[in-house]
Each structure stands twice: as C-alpha cells, then as structure tokens.
Motif scaffolding. Structure first.
Motif, PDB file in Angstrom:
ATOM      1  N   LEU A  92      10.578   2.330  -4.401  1.00 24.59           N
ATOM      2  CA  LEU A  92      11.914   2.116  -4.945  1.00 24.59           C
ATOM      3  C   LEU A  92      12.951   2.346  -3.853  1.00 24.59           C
ATOM      4  O   LEU A  92      13.059   3.450  -3.314  1.00 24.59           O
ATOM      5  CB  LEU A  92      12.170   3.061  -6.121  1.00 24.59           C
ATOM      6  CG  LEU A  92      13.511   2.933  -6.827  1.00 24.59           C
ATOM      7  CD1 LEU A  92      13.686   1.534  -7.415  1.00 24.59           C
ATOM      8  CD2 LEU A  92      13.645   3.977  -7.915  1.00 24.59           C
ATOM      9  N   ALA A  93      13.680   1.298  -3.516  1.00 25.94           N
ATOM     10  CA  ALA A  93      14.772   1.400  -2.551  1.00 25.94           C
ATOM     11  C   ALA A  93      16.080   1.451  -3.325  1.00 25.94           C
ATOM     12  O   ALA A  93      16.394   0.546  -4.102  1.00 25.94           O
ATOM     13  CB  ALA A  93      14.766   0.204  -1.596  1.00 25.94           C
ATOM     14  N   VAL A  94      16.821   2.537  -3.137  1.00 26.73           N
ATOM     15  CA  VAL A  94      18.074   2.750  -3.847  1.00 26.73           C
ATOM     16  C   VAL A  94      19.231   2.426  -2.913  1.00 26.73           C
ATOM     17  O   VAL A  94      19.291   2.914  -1.783  1.00 26.73           O
ATOM     18  CB  VAL A  94      18.184   4.210  -4.346  1.00 26.73           C
ATOM     19  CG1 VAL A  94      19.460   4.411  -5.150  1.00 26.73           C
ATOM     20  CG2 VAL A  94      16.961   4.591  -5.174  1.00 26.73           C
ATOM     21  N   HIS A  95      20.135   1.608  -3.408  1.00 24.81           N
ATOM     22  CA  HIS A  95      21.326   1.206  -2.665  1.00 24.81           C
ATOM     23  C   HIS A  95      22.549   1.674  -3.434  1.00 24.81           C
ATOM     24  O   HIS A  95      22.460   2.097  -4.581  1.00 24.81           O
ATOM     25  CB  HIS A  95      21.358  -0.323  -2.519  1.00 24.81           C
ATOM     26  CG  HIS A  95      20.166  -0.874  -1.806  1.00 24.81           C
ATOM     27  ND1 HIS A  95      18.938  -1.019  -2.426  1.00 24.81           N
ATOM     28  CD2 HIS A  95      20.002  -1.294  -0.541  1.00 24.81           C
ATOM     29  CE1 HIS A  95      18.075  -1.511  -1.561  1.00 24.81           C
ATOM     30  NE2 HIS A  95      18.689  -1.682  -0.408  1.00 24.81           N
ATOM     31  N   ASP A 122       0.831  -1.204   0.000  1.00 20.58           N
ATOM     32  CA  ASP A 122       0.000   0.000   0.000  1.00 20.58           C
ATOM     33  C   ASP A 122       0.866   1.255   0.000  1.00 20.58           C
ATOM     34  O   ASP A 122       2.094   1.182  -0.135  1.00 20.58           O
ATOM     35  CB  ASP A 122      -0.973  -0.014   1.185  1.00 20.58           C
ATOM     36  CG  ASP A 122      -0.298   0.068   2.542  1.00 20.58           C
ATOM     37  OD1 ASP A 122       0.918   0.390   2.624  1.00 20.58           O
ATOM     38  OD2 ASP A 122      -0.982  -0.173   3.548  1.00 20.58           O
ATOM     39  N   GLU A 123       0.239   2.397   0.166  1.00 21.50           N
ATOM     40  CA  GLU A 123       0.920   3.697   0.143  1.00 21.50           C
ATOM     41  C   GLU A 123       1.925   3.874   1.282  1.00 21.50           C
ATOM     42  O   GLU A 123       2.733   4.799   1.245  1.00 21.50           O
ATOM     43  CB  GLU A 123      -0.104   4.840   0.196  1.00 21.50           C
ATOM     44  CG  GLU A 123      -1.050   4.888  -0.987  1.00 21.50           C
ATOM     45  CD  GLU A 123      -0.486   5.603  -2.196  1.00 21.50           C
ATOM     46  OE1 GLU A 123       0.420   6.437  -2.049  1.00 21.50           O
ATOM     47  OE2 GLU A 123      -0.958   5.313  -3.315  1.00 21.50           O
ATOM     48  N   ARG A 124       1.862   2.997   2.274  1.00 19.56           N
ATOM     49  CA  ARG A 124       2.818   3.057   3.388  1.00 19.56           C
ATOM     50  C   ARG A 124       3.804   1.884   3.345  1.00 19.56           C
ATOM     51  O   ARG A 124       4.502   1.630   4.302  1.00 19.56           O
ATOM     52  CB  ARG A 124       2.059   3.101   4.708  1.00 19.56           C
ATOM     53  CG  ARG A 124       1.199   4.378   4.776  1.00 19.56           C
ATOM     54  CD  ARG A 124       0.351   4.448   5.988  1.00 19.56           C
ATOM     55  NE  ARG A 124       1.173   4.806   7.134  1.00 19.56           N
ATOM     56  CZ  ARG A 124       0.749   4.736   8.392  1.00 19.56           C
ATOM     57  NH1 ARG A 124      -0.466   4.315   8.653  1.00 19.56           N
ATOM     58  NH2 ARG A 124       1.549   5.091   9.373  1.00 19.56           N
ATOM     59  N   ARG A 128      14.675   5.439   0.070  1.00 20.89           N
ATOM     60  CA  ARG A 128      13.490   4.740  -0.433  1.00 20.89           C
ATOM     61  C   ARG A 128      12.408   5.787  -0.672  1.00 20.89           C
ATOM     62  O   ARG A 128      12.218   6.680   0.151  1.00 20.89           O
ATOM     63  CB  ARG A 128      13.000   3.707   0.583  1.00 20.89           C
ATOM     64  CG  ARG A 128      11.754   2.954   0.155  1.00 20.89           C
ATOM     65  CD  ARG A 128      11.360   1.921   1.203  1.00 20.89           C
ATOM     66  NE  ARG A 128      11.069   2.541   2.481  1.00 20.89           N
ATOM     67  CZ  ARG A 128       9.840   2.773   2.953  1.00 20.89           C
ATOM     68  NH1 ARG A 128       8.785   2.439   2.243  1.00 20.89           N
ATOM     69  NH2 ARG A 128       9.676   3.340   4.118  1.00 20.89           N
ATOM     70  N   PHE A 129      11.728   5.676  -1.807  1.00 22.92           N
ATOM     71  CA  PHE A 129      10.665   6.631  -2.113  1.00 22.92           C
ATOM     72  C   PHE A 129       9.612   5.989  -3.007  1.00 22.92           C
ATOM     73  O   PHE A 129       9.868   4.977  -3.660  1.00 22.92           O
ATOM     74  CB  PHE A 129      11.225   7.906  -2.757  1.00 22.92           C
ATOM     75  CG  PHE A 129      11.859   7.714  -4.110  1.00 22.92           C
ATOM     76  CD1 PHE A 129      11.160   8.004  -5.277  1.00 22.92           C
ATOM     77  CD2 PHE A 129      13.176   7.275  -4.230  1.00 22.92           C
ATOM     78  CE1 PHE A 129      11.744   7.845  -6.527  1.00 22.92           C
ATOM     79  CE2 PHE A 129      13.772   7.121  -5.470  1.00 22.92           C
ATOM     80  CZ  PHE A 129      13.054   7.406  -6.623  1.00 22.92           C
ATOM     81  N   LEU A 130       8.436   6.580  -3.001  1.00 25.60           N
ATOM     82  CA  LEU A 130       7.343   6.127  -3.851  1.00 25.60           C
ATOM     83  C   LEU A 130       7.580   6.695  -5.248  1.00 25.60           C
ATOM     84  O   LEU A 130       7.533   7.898  -5.455  1.00 25.60           O
ATOM     85  CB  LEU A 130       6.007   6.597  -3.286  1.00 25.60           C
ATOM     86  CG  LEU A 130       4.750   6.111  -3.990  1.00 25.60           C
ATOM     87  CD1 LEU A 130       4.723   4.600  -4.124  1.00 25.60           C
ATOM     88  CD2 LEU A 130       3.521   6.591  -3.232  1.00 25.60           C
ATOM     89  N   ASN A 131       7.860   5.820  -6.184  1.00 24.46           N
ATOM     90  CA  ASN A 131       8.231   6.217  -7.542  1.00 24.46           C
ATOM     91  C   ASN A 131       7.053   5.988  -8.492  1.00 24.46           C
ATOM     92  O   ASN A 131       6.575   4.878  -8.628  1.00 24.46           O
ATOM     93  CB  ASN A 131       9.445   5.394  -7.996  1.00 24.46           C
ATOM     94  CG  ASN A 131       9.913   5.783  -9.368  1.00 24.46           C
ATOM     95  OD1 ASN A 131       9.625   6.864  -9.856  1.00 24.46           O
ATOM     96  ND2 ASN A 131      10.654   4.893  -9.999  1.00 24.46           N
TER      97      ASN A 131
END
Length: 165
Positions: A110-113, A9-11, A98-101
């Motif tokens: 999307l979690a960016v490493h 979900d959104e969270r 991490r952000f909602l893409n």
C-alpha cells in the motif's frame, strides 16, 4: 473482465500479471495506491462507499484509491484513482509512505499519498455515497462511531506518523 494487475513478492518485485479477483481470491500480493486528501485548511476528506460496490459496500474510508494497473507507477495510480473517484485532476499527489498491508481484503503493498485538493469535488456516484471534510480530532471520533474499511485505521496511522502529523 476483471482488471489486470501485477502480482508482486514480499519485496514488491513483479512476479507476473494476474486478474485482480484472482489475486484477492488466492491472497497474492499486489499493489494498491491511495491518497489522503486535505483541503486548504488541513481537514481530511472522508467518504462513504456506495452500497453498489463489490468490496465493503457502505463502509467509510479516509483515502481515495485502488489497485495499481499493469505498468503503472504508484503515483500514476494515485492520480488516476483521485480523478475517477472524486473528479479531481488538478491536485498534485505527493508520496508519503509504502508498507505491506495485511489488514484489507487481501494482502497488498500500500502506497499512501497526500494531496491538497483545491475547490469542490465531483465524486463518482457509482462509487461514493457521501463525502465530507473533518478535522483530525473530529475524524477519530467519527471513526469510532462508523464502520470503516479494515485498512483505514492502519493506513491512517502510518500516514500520520510518516507525515509528522
């Protein structure tokens, strides 16, 4: 059969298990993990997707990654994808942001490493047509002249801001 992923979900709370193609088709939120790879000199890895992949064939990317599998953490997915796509199994990945893409094929968390990749790469020929290392200043010019996946720009922007680059 398409891969199974978790619809969220959104969270970023799990709602259930679905097929990835179903999540994309319906625009359901799911999870994706990517890694920005740097060499020891700080250059960023850029690669061109194979013309045989189903999503964005021939486009360039500034991160390596894919969907997070059922029960997998973002970090585990980032490590797995780095191995599958670039043949790298020894580089530790570090979470950056991490952000909602909503700029990609379908909306996703999307979690960016980030990883410093030692030595040479062994990209999967089924997924990667070309790869090279670019300085940040070269990368921005390269991005202006080539077709990149839709989420490459927003992802790179978030990554650079979050990592203090």
């Amino acid at each position: 059969m398409d891969e199974l992923i978790e619809r969220v979900d959104e969270r970023d709370r799990v709602l259930g298990v679905v097929r990835r193609d179903e999540a994309v088709r319906h625009g359901w939120l799911h999870r994706v993990a990517v890694t920005v790879c740097r060499d020891r000199d700080g250059r960023i890895l850029v690669h061109q997707r194979s013309r045989h992949v189903s999503r964005f064939p021939g486009c360039y990317e500034v991160a390596v990654g894919g969907a997070v599998a059922v029960g997998e953490s973002y970090e585990e997915a980032a490590r797995r994808e780095l191995g599958e796509e670039m043949g790298v199994s020894v580089a530790p990945v570090r979470f950056v942001v991490r952000f909602l893409n909503r700029s990609g094929l379908s909306p996703h968390w999307l979690a960016v490493h980030e990883a410093v990749v030692p030595g040479s790469l062994a990209p999967g020929v089924d997924e990667v047509a070309w790869h090279g290392w670019l300085e940040e200043s070269e990368l921005f010019e390269f991005m202006r002249r080539r077709a990149f996946t839709p989420d490459s720009g927003p992802m790179l922007d978030r990554y650079l801001r979050a990592s203090g680059q």
